[in-house]
Every structure is written in C-alpha cells, then in structure tokens.
Design a protein around this motif. Sequence first.
Motif, PDB file in Angstrom:
ATOM      1  N   ALA A 178      57.456  21.556  -6.612  1.00 21.50           N
ATOM      2  CA  ALA A 178      57.939  22.327  -5.460  1.00 21.50           C
ATOM      3  C   ALA A 178      57.342  21.832  -4.148  1.00 21.50           C
ATOM      4  N   ALA A 179      56.158  21.240  -4.208  1.00 17.41           N
ATOM      5  CA  ALA A 179      55.501  20.758  -2.985  1.00 17.41           C
ATOM      6  C   ALA A 179      55.890  19.326  -2.645  1.00 17.41           C
ATOM      7  N   ARG A 180      56.674  18.680  -3.492  1.00 18.44           N
ATOM      8  CA  ARG A 180      57.044  17.282  -3.277  1.00 18.44           C
ATOM      9  C   ARG A 180      58.171  17.164  -2.263  1.00 18.44           C
ATOM     10  N   ALA A 181      58.124  16.111  -1.457  1.00 15.36           N
ATOM     11  CA  ALA A 181      59.213  15.851  -0.512  1.00 15.36           C
ATOM     12  C   ALA A 181      60.393  15.203  -1.229  1.00 15.36           C
ATOM     13  N   GLN A 182      60.108  14.316  -2.179  1.00 10.72           N
ATOM     14  CA  GLN A 182      61.153  13.607  -2.910  1.00 10.72           C
ATOM     15  C   GLN A 182      60.679  13.321  -4.324  1.00 10.72           C
ATOM     16  N   VAL A 183      61.661  13.031  -5.193  1.00  9.73           N
ATOM     17  CA  VAL A 183      61.383  12.609  -6.561  1.00  9.73           C
ATOM     18  C   VAL A 183      62.193  11.348  -6.829  1.00  9.73           C
ATOM     19  N   SER A 184      61.560  10.355  -7.432  1.00 11.02           N
ATOM     20  CA  SER A 184      62.248   9.096  -7.718  1.00 11.02           C
ATOM     21  C   SER A 184      63.094   9.229  -8.976  1.00 11.02           C
ATOM     22  N   TRP A 185      64.044   8.292  -9.136  1.00 11.69           N
ATOM     23  CA  TRP A 185      64.872   8.300 -10.338  1.00 11.69           C
ATOM     24  C   TRP A 185      64.043   7.995 -11.577  1.00 11.69           C
ATOM     25  N   GLY A 214      69.544   3.044 -14.756  1.00  9.12           N
ATOM     26  CA  GLY A 214      68.914   2.739 -16.036  1.00  9.12           C
ATOM     27  C   GLY A 214      68.002   3.829 -16.539  1.00  9.12           C
ATOM     28  N   VAL A 215      68.284   5.095 -16.142  1.00 11.77           N
ATOM     29  CA  VAL A 215      67.435   6.224 -16.497  1.00 11.77           C
ATOM     30  C   VAL A 215      68.050   6.979 -17.670  1.00 11.77           C
TER      31      VAL A 215
END
Length: 296
Positions: A178-185, A214-215
């Motif tokens: 919740a505190a993250r600005a972004q999340v990577s693939w 490729g996830v």
Amino acid sequence: MAKPPFTLVQLSVLEAIARCGGIGAAARDLGLSQPSVSNHLSQIEEKLRARLFDRTGHRLEANALLMPLLPRLRALLQLSDEVADGLGGLATLDSGRLAIGYTTHQFIMDILATFRLRHPGVRIEARCHGSHDLLEGLRHGAFEACFVTLPEPEPDLVCLELRREDVVLMVGRDSPLAARAQVSWAEVGTLDLIRREGASGTRRLFDAYAARQGVCLRTAIDLGSWESMRLAAAQGVGVGIAMAGEIEQDDPRIVAVTLQEPVPRLGHYLVTLTEQRDMGAVAALFEIAGQRKRAA
C-alpha cells in the motif's frame, strides 16, 4: 406489397418464448392463454418446416436458426410499438422496459439515475457480468445495450467510449504494497492474485500484458464480483486487479497501486447493435451517456 408471412402477434410470441424460456411464462408475459401461445408457435414452425427452440431441462431456448434473428426481431417489435404510440412520431418513453448489462457499477449509476429521472415509466432490467459474456448476450438478443470494458471498440457494434482507465493493483491498506508508488511486472509474478471470472475484459487484458512480459501469474482465488474482490483484498487474501477509476481515493479498506510501464489501459464503452441504436430507450440511454461524457 406482399402479405407478411407472420403477424406481429406471432412474432411477439417468438420473442416472448425466447426471453421467458417457456410457453407458460410467455403466455403470462403477453396476457394470452397458454393454448393460444402454443398454437401460434406450432403454426410458425409448421409454415417454416423447422423447429425454432431446443428444450433444455424445463426451459425452451432459441436454437441456432432463431438466435441470430432475435436482435432484429426485438427492434422490429419495439419499432411497431413506437409507431402504434405515435404514428411515426417520437416515442414518449412513458412505459416499456430496457434490458442492459454492465461490468462496473461505479461508472454507470449516475447515467441510470438520470435515465430514471427523465423516463420513470421505463423499467430497467440490469445484469452484471464479465464484458465478453455481455457482448455474447448482446449479439444473441439478451440485452439491448451494455456497458463493457474493452481495449478497443468492437467493429460490428455501435460503441460510445465513456472513459479510459489504467489497470492497477488493488491492495488492502494494511498491505506492505500500500505504501509503494509502483510495482514491477517481475514483482507481479510473485503475488497471489485475486481475479475476476475469465470473461472479464480487465482480466483478459492484464493476462495478455503479463504474457508479453514473460510473467507467469499466480492465482489465489477467482471471484465473480468486484465487491467480493474488494473485500478479499482488504482482508489480505491477495492482490486484486482493477481499473483505477473503480477505486475511490478515500476508500477506508483498499488502495490502488500503479504498475510500471507498460501499463494496460482500457476503455469503458456503451455498446449496442446497429439496428437497435435509434430505438427509443436505447437512443435515450446513448443521449444521456454522451451528455455525461461531454460534461466530464
């Protein structure tokens, strides 16, 4: 002018049986006796030398011969009603019904509220499903118009784009994410995901983007409604997938977390068949939706 092979009453019988799922229910809907409805159906099928319905359990369902004709049949019957009411004038929309489908209640309730305010005599029948189930239902005559989520408009339908939205992650306020600005693939591939049904337009686009990166996705649970997905995310079952506009900034239980590029983006559309676009209630719905879009 050649005499039509079937009367409007007979056509109404076909439509009612297809919609109600049986002769008895169709008779009640039309205000006719059950033998009368049964006789009309027999006369039509004898003239065509073909069956138009298949029996599934206790229901009668339109078969492959009748199903493609239902949208035009319903448009014809609605036009007939409008002609009878106004002899070719504008329909007053003092009565009737409007069958619609929708995917995202957050985006449509103001439109439906305005429609009801302007046309209180029209009964709205609204059903929530995944976008691709709604499109199938629209093409088969179950709905007169639908609000759906798609990457691009469908070429065979009349499509009014109402908004475009980024796809985001839905997480509980207590989650470390919740505190993250972004999340990577790459990180997405490590998350336990809460996902809508396979017919969801948001899910299909998200899956396609993940595959291109490729996830491999991990599913914690599949759920059939947005609200159940919200509650599951709030309680830490996993991470949901949603459009940004579905999540209110002041929601006390969940927050939206942005994905790193490439970000999936979806359009939210009001759609209908070409032959139904100018039919009374559908035309009024498109007018209101267009006004809302211009005012946004």
